[in-house]
Design an enzyme around this catalytic site. Sequence first.
Site, PDB file in Angstrom:
ATOM      1  N   LYS A  91       0.605  -1.586   0.088  1.00 50.09           N
ATOM      2  CA  LYS A  91      -0.020   0.197   0.071  1.00 50.09           C
ATOM      3  C   LYS A  91       0.484   1.261   0.359  1.00 50.09           C
ATOM      4  O   LYS A  91       0.229   2.494  -0.549  1.00 50.09           O
ATOM      5  CB  LYS A  91      -0.506   0.004   1.317  1.00 50.09           C
ATOM      6  CG  LYS A  91      -1.974  -1.287   0.840  1.00 50.09           C
ATOM      7  CD  LYS A  91      -3.351  -0.982   2.234  1.00 50.09           C
ATOM      8  CE  LYS A  91      -4.011  -1.695   2.312  1.00 50.09           C
ATOM      9  NZ  LYS A  91      -5.722  -1.644   3.616  1.00 50.09           N
ATOM     10  N   ASP A 130     -10.387   2.814   3.102  1.00 50.99           N
ATOM     11  CA  ASP A 130     -10.360   2.116   3.942  1.00 50.99           C
ATOM     12  C   ASP A 130     -10.890   3.272   5.346  1.00 50.99           C
ATOM     13  O   ASP A 130     -11.371   2.637   6.186  1.00 50.99           O
ATOM     14  CB  ASP A 130      -8.573   1.563   4.473  1.00 50.99           C
ATOM     15  CG  ASP A 130      -8.564   0.572   3.985  1.00 50.99           C
ATOM     16  OD1 ASP A 130      -9.115  -0.833   3.701  1.00 50.99           O
ATOM     17  OD2 ASP A 130      -7.011   0.135   3.896  1.00 50.99           O
TER      18      ASP A 130
HETATM   19  P1  NAP Z   1       0.111  -3.866  10.724  1.00 51.91           P
HETATM   20  O1  NAP Z   1       0.758  -2.358  10.043  1.00 51.91           O
HETATM   21  O2  NAP Z   1       0.538  -5.048  10.790  1.00 51.91           O
HETATM   22  O3  NAP Z   1       0.235  -3.707  12.634  1.00 51.91           O
HETATM   23  C1  NAP Z   1      -0.271  -4.377  13.513  1.00 51.91           C
HETATM   24  C2  NAP Z   1      -0.588  -3.497  14.945  1.00 51.91           C
HETATM   25  O4  NAP Z   1      -1.061  -4.230  15.705  1.00 51.91           O
HETATM   26  C3  NAP Z   1       0.500  -2.808  15.276  1.00 51.91           C
HETATM   27  O5  NAP Z   1      -0.330  -1.105  16.501  1.00 51.91           O
HETATM   28  C4  NAP Z   1       1.083  -4.097  16.601  1.00 51.91           C
HETATM   29  O6  NAP Z   1       1.872  -2.973  17.338  1.00 51.91           O
HETATM   30  C5  NAP Z   1       0.011  -4.739  16.851  1.00 51.91           C
HETATM   31  N1  NAP Z   1       0.031  -5.859  17.689  1.00 51.91           N
HETATM   32  C6  NAP Z   1       0.719  -6.677  16.563  1.00 51.91           C
HETATM   33  N2  NAP Z   1       1.158  -8.243  17.267  1.00 51.91           N
HETATM   34  C7  NAP Z   1       0.627  -7.514  18.871  1.00 51.91           C
HETATM   35  C8  NAP Z   1       0.835  -7.908  19.580  1.00 51.91           C
HETATM   36  N3  NAP Z   1       0.862  -9.556  19.941  1.00 51.91           N
HETATM   37  N4  NAP Z   1       0.430  -7.453  20.761  1.00 51.91           N
HETATM   38  C9  NAP Z   1       0.302  -5.974  20.827  1.00 51.91           C
HETATM   39  N5  NAP Z   1      -0.231  -5.465  19.928  1.00 51.91           N
HETATM   40  C10 NAP Z   1       0.242  -6.322  18.890  1.00 51.91           C
HETATM   41  O7  NAP Z   1      -1.773  -4.316  10.702  1.00 51.91           O
HETATM   42  P2  NAP Z   1      -2.432  -3.249  10.097  1.00 51.91           P
HETATM   43  O8  NAP Z   1      -2.975  -3.418   8.814  1.00 51.91           O
HETATM   44  O9  NAP Z   1      -2.765  -2.160  11.066  1.00 51.91           O
HETATM   45  O10 NAP Z   1      -3.700  -4.417  10.514  1.00 51.91           O
HETATM   46  C11 NAP Z   1      -3.890  -4.539  11.580  1.00 51.91           C
HETATM   47  C12 NAP Z   1      -5.129  -5.540  11.429  1.00 51.91           C
HETATM   48  O11 NAP Z   1      -6.520  -4.179  10.826  1.00 51.91           O
HETATM   49  C13 NAP Z   1      -5.216  -6.589  10.827  1.00 51.91           C
HETATM   50  O12 NAP Z   1      -6.102  -7.787  11.077  1.00 51.91           O
HETATM   51  C14 NAP Z   1      -5.959  -6.566   9.686  1.00 51.91           C
HETATM   52  O13 NAP Z   1      -6.274  -7.260   9.234  1.00 51.91           O
HETATM   53  C15 NAP Z   1      -7.403  -5.408   9.717  1.00 51.91           C
HETATM   54  N6  NAP Z   1      -7.685  -4.370   8.840  1.00 51.91           N
HETATM   55  C16 NAP Z   1      -8.380  -4.289   8.662  1.00 51.91           C
HETATM   56  C17 NAP Z   1      -9.835  -4.134   7.478  1.00 51.91           C
HETATM   57  C18 NAP Z   1     -11.381  -3.581   7.116  1.00 51.91           C
HETATM   58  O14 NAP Z   1     -11.710  -3.900   6.543  1.00 51.91           O
HETATM   59  N7  NAP Z   1     -11.843  -4.575   8.412  1.00 51.91           N
HETATM   60  C19 NAP Z   1      -8.812  -3.239   7.092  1.00 51.91           C
HETATM   61  C20 NAP Z   1      -6.810  -2.922   7.462  1.00 51.91           C
HETATM   62  C21 NAP Z   1      -7.309  -3.886   8.349  1.00 51.91           C
HETATM   63  P3  NAP Z   1       3.437  -3.170  17.542  1.00 51.91           P
HETATM   64  O15 NAP Z   1       3.556  -1.280  16.759  1.00 51.91           O
HETATM   65  O16 NAP Z   1       3.920  -2.374  19.091  1.00 51.91           O
HETATM   66  O17 NAP Z   1       3.728  -3.941  16.563  1.00 51.91           O
END
Ligand code: NAP
Length: 274
Positions: free
Chosen positions: A66, A102
């Site tokens: 992205k 989004d």
């Molecule tokens: P990302 O950029 O990888 O960010 C992941 C986030 O989760 C970060 O804040 C990370 O914290 C935190 N995290 C991961 N593992 C963790 C743990 N064990 N304990 C505490 N915090 C943890 O991912 P993203 O793109 O933001 O996506 C996040 C989620 O949103 C995914 O599940 C994705 O499928 C979902 N999503 C849904 C939609 C929808 O349309 N519904 C759209 C986009 C994304 P750190 O910064 O400390 O690593």
Amino acid sequence: MTTRAFVAGWPISHSKSPKLHGFWLDRYGIDGTYEPLALREKEFPEFLRELKSSGFAGGNVTIPHKEMAFELVDKPDEDASAIGAVNTLWFENGKLCGGNTDAYGFSANLDHRAPRWREGKNAVILGAGGAARSILYALKQARFETIHIANRTHERAKNLAEEFGAPCIAHSLDDFSRLLPDADLLINTSAIGMKDVDTGMRFDFSVLHSKAIVTDIVYTPINTPFLCTASAAGLETVDGLGMLMHQAVPGFEKWFGQRPEVTNELREYILERL
Ligand code: NAP
């Protein structure tokens, strides 16, 4: 002639977007395809360079491309520029345009399922990753007065709060519970609660006020621990599947010329395939 669209990411097999767009192509009897493309980061720039001659009308971009897509498009739109990432591509006068739907998907889902979210003043976001950027943008557009961002890595929350400016305030996870009593809208954007991610983190949402709305953008599983805890505390909840469905609407309309509807039938169709 068949109109072709795609979703490009790595990995891509988990993406629900082909099912979603496939449902709409069928529903509206459109001669079109929506193809999943597994592309590694090093393959993505060339794919974009050759997109015009490849016969695609456009497509979606997902993790991890992205941000690169944002850098490489000819014309990012206003939302993509504010968020710093592109999830939707299309052509206009021969130029490759990039948008980010989004934030739209997040707001449209809440408008649909819990319209009073717009009356809220204080929001608390858990997580500061890529998705949190779109949510911050949506909350700023909805004119929230305070937006607290709590994240495992405090530095990442701090960087986001600085980039997006007032009214965003960064916190570490230690502060999370303390922020809850003031929350009108509580959002999980972190991977906490995702299938296969057990962080051991337990929540107590009994301290939220009774009108607070709780939403999770994670939709695998559909009833995340975050949402189950909120429901058990008697709070209104909104799951993340709606965001996925709504964010797909603008792209489908651009490529196939039909604004598709997000219906319960579509929701059931995707739920059966999660
Ligand atoms: P990302 O950029 O990888 O960010 C992941 C986030 O989760 C970060 O804040 C990370 O914290 C935190 N995290 C991961 N593992 C963790 C743990 N064990 N304990 C505490 N915090 C943890 O991912 P993203 O793109 O933001 O996506 C996040 C989620 O949103 C995914 O599940 C994705 O499928 C979902 N999503 C849904 C939609 C929808 O349309 N519904 C759209 C986009 C994304 P750190 O910064 O400390 O690593």
